[in-house]
Design an enzyme around this catalytic site. Sequence first.
Site: not given
Ligand code: NAP
Ligand code: GLV
Length: 309
Positions: A224, A272
């Site tokens: 983000r 994005h």
């Molecule tokens: P997820 O499965 O919830 O994983 C989040 C990771 O971040 C976990 O390993 C978590 O730690 C870690 N984390 C959270 N808060 C933290 C903190 N304060 N300190 C250290 N580590 C922390 O999420 P995901 O599915 O991988 O997605 C991640 C993010 O990608 C989404 O929330 C979204 O904002 C972004 N995204 C962007 C796009 C795009 O097109 N640009 C698309 C999809 C997603 P733990 O394992 O210990 O819980």
């Molecule tokens: C896209 O940014 C998502 O969070 O899936």
Amino acid sequence: MDILFHATGANPEAWLSAFQQAIPGASIRVWQEGDTAPADYALVWKPPAAMLRGRTDLKAIFNLGAGVDAILQLGDALPPGVPVIRLDDAGMGIQMAEFVAHAVLRYFRRLDAYALQNTDQLWRFLKPFDKQSFSIGVLGLGVLGQRIIEALRQFDFPLNGWSRTPKDLPGVHCYSGQDGLDGFLRASRVLVAILPLTPETEDILNCENLAKLPRGAYVINVARGAHLVEADLLALIQQQHIAGATLDVFREEPLPPVHPFWQEPRISITPHISALTLRDDSARQIAAKIQMLQAGLAISGLVDQHRGY
Ligand code: NAP
Ligand code: GLV
């Protein structure tokens, strides 16, 4: 079964048809201002507060993305006790792996610098980087972070990862918590941000943290825009502490035409798109989860609203 739908910026007809196919028999309607008729589930992306306020009749709210920052920002308008479910990969993992692997290899093989030489018709050898000192640090080891790590493993880079809670991933030097951040940053030549946006992770890519990366580091932000303090990144690029950045997300999207990032050749900008929500994959995943909820079974992807992801 009654289902409400609202997705800011999306074509509702195409989504409705995908959900209708995935959940035959359900009555799915696009939410309109003033619609307070009962519903069992809501399928949403960046929903207006009025859609969800007071809807304690819902069995679950499905977020049509992985990131839940926009929906959690609704605060009190979110009906208490109603679970929010995020997308679990649903085809985004492979896209993230492609995008980040491309960005890392482009820097490692110096293709960014060769592209600049092309514009000057310059045939000049650039010293290759040493792989052992080209360590990749992934901030966030969740669904998408681990998929990125899996892809990068193929290339034998030293790998670091940082998460909130401790992890043990084969071949990855895992750091966790605030205490682990400093060591993680100092050990990572390429920083990949794939964290959820929460009060703890907002502005985490600031001058103090980015300056801990080794000189000549690269930054890839696919999470983000609000993780990054944009002026700090620009200053560190101008001081040549950061050699380049690949940014897919921004504080303001679309990135305004007057934004200084457009003028900085060491910053690569995409709108994005690093991992798009895939309609059919998402509809199938949500349909399967609704079936499980109806059968009283536990599902993955439940958001911890207090934790913020
Ligand atoms: P997820 O499965 O919830 O994983 C989040 C990771 O971040 C976990 O390993 C978590 O730690 C870690 N984390 C959270 N808060 C933290 C903190 N304060 N300190 C250290 N580590 C922390 O999420 P995901 O599915 O991988 O997605 C991640 C993010 O990608 C989404 O929330 C979204 O904002 C972004 N995204 C962007 C796009 C795009 O097109 N640009 C698309 C999809 C997603 P733990 O394992 O210990 O819980
Ligand atoms: C896209 O940014 C998502 O969070 O899936």
